[in-house]
Design an enzyme around this catalytic site. Sequence first.
Site: not given
Lengths: 70, 464
Positions: B153, B177, B82
Amino acid sequence: MTDEERTMSGERVRALAEAVDLPLRPEQIAPLARAFDDAMAMVRDLETIAKPAGVTLIEKYDAAWPEGGR
Amino acid sequence: MMSSTPSAQTIRGTLKALQEGDLTTVDLMTEILQRIQETDVAVQAWLDVRPQFLLETAAVMDRRRTLGRTAAPFAGIPIGVKDIVDLAGYQTQCNMRSRAGCEPAARDAKVVHQLRKAGALLVGKTVTQEAAAGVVSAPCTNPWDTTRIPGGSSGGSAAAVANGTCLGAIGTDTGGSIRIPASLCGVVGLKPTHGRTSLEGIFPLSASLDTVGPIARTVADSVALWLAMSGRSPEISATWERYPEAQTSLAGKRIGVLRSFFQDRLQPDVARRFDEAVSSLRGLGAEVVECDWDEAASARSVAMLISRMESAQVHRDALRQAPDLMGDALRSRTMLGAIMPADAWFRVRAARIGIRNSIAAVYRTHGLDAIAAPSVPATAVRCDEAEVHYADNTVEELGAAMTRLTQPWNATGQPVISLPCGFDNTGLPIGLSLVGRPDEEFALADIAHAYEQANSYWRMMPGQ
């Protein structure tokens, strides 16, 4: 909320932002005031959460989960 | 060659194929890169992938394996990172305009370092929401329907795993997330116990809540990836034994179902699949106990308020010096956090202790091993939608809807696994959350694995 309360809320937000050197554009004040009022209402609601006597800010799982909560 | 069969899309299956010589790392990486080239134009899960470097590294891994020098437990396994997590030599842009030209990271984040040591092949950076604060992850889309959001996210990480362009990915979870995109993309996300997996080298959102964890196709893969990220690679082989590819029983387990809050305002298909999941858990031998947690809504408030106030500190300078470089959502939330009084901070932190006591009491009173709940109240919305619609014609702002059922568990800090539990009537994935006791990830995964083996939703892949 009355117009007067809305104005007071906007003034408070403007003063708080000024105190922390946060520049605000005029159009940002009303939505921020609404969000601030909602957030402070949430904080007040949290007063109902039962806290153990002598509560400290040390957050340890051991305290909340003696023997893993079993 | 790696095939598109479900087991070939798992870390377990791929490790076996690599170790037994049925697959080379170069072949695996070639296929991964080809899949990225073919599909990522639409999905846009990846930001920075360097094919030549990956193929050269794969070739070195194959040579080492031929020479019998590969003891690393994750050797050759392609993993996504990420883009708030430092990967040496790559920019950490966090989808923030202010970081667009930033220097590449000088060193790996701790979890990346551990993965590299375990032999993982780090494919590249995956798309996130600006500063990891939101549930959309644009421009990434959902591999099940590329007109819809992947969630956020960690949207790029979940979409990449769902799409078969890596076998696992690093996600982070401050308000949901990991679990939200895992749910919307039909993969498994593990949010470990808060504070137990290193956040070193990860761009912060809210230190009291931030948690790094794995996203993968199966429960066993998620646990193995989490162990590799945590520097606990020697325990990985035992993971495959603990979570066999066979049905297991839940006899003796007690699973709580919270009557209110977590069952309120769900899309009908989400409610239906959740009820089926509870029946399945019961059918596997678990005792299902209905119970109440009166503080659930307050737990959500605590997580939301802490997140706002702490993220304001992270973005303190940007908010004053370059607010126009921040998106509207990030600027609004950080402005609110910036003006909240210190008194509120102390009251919220004290309430968090009360929240933790209250959920511990629920587990203790009912003798629970886990709580089951829907991961999110809705399936993936279209990329241009900012609201979730319910059957009673009410609407809820998108971010509020997606985090409504996940945020309480950030306040408590407990480990949570979100895993697929079916689809809505348009074929979009739905997630089931299982919530464990602090530091009991393995016991929690026992339950999730039993459910997964009995229901096999993990075998479903987009485009089939």
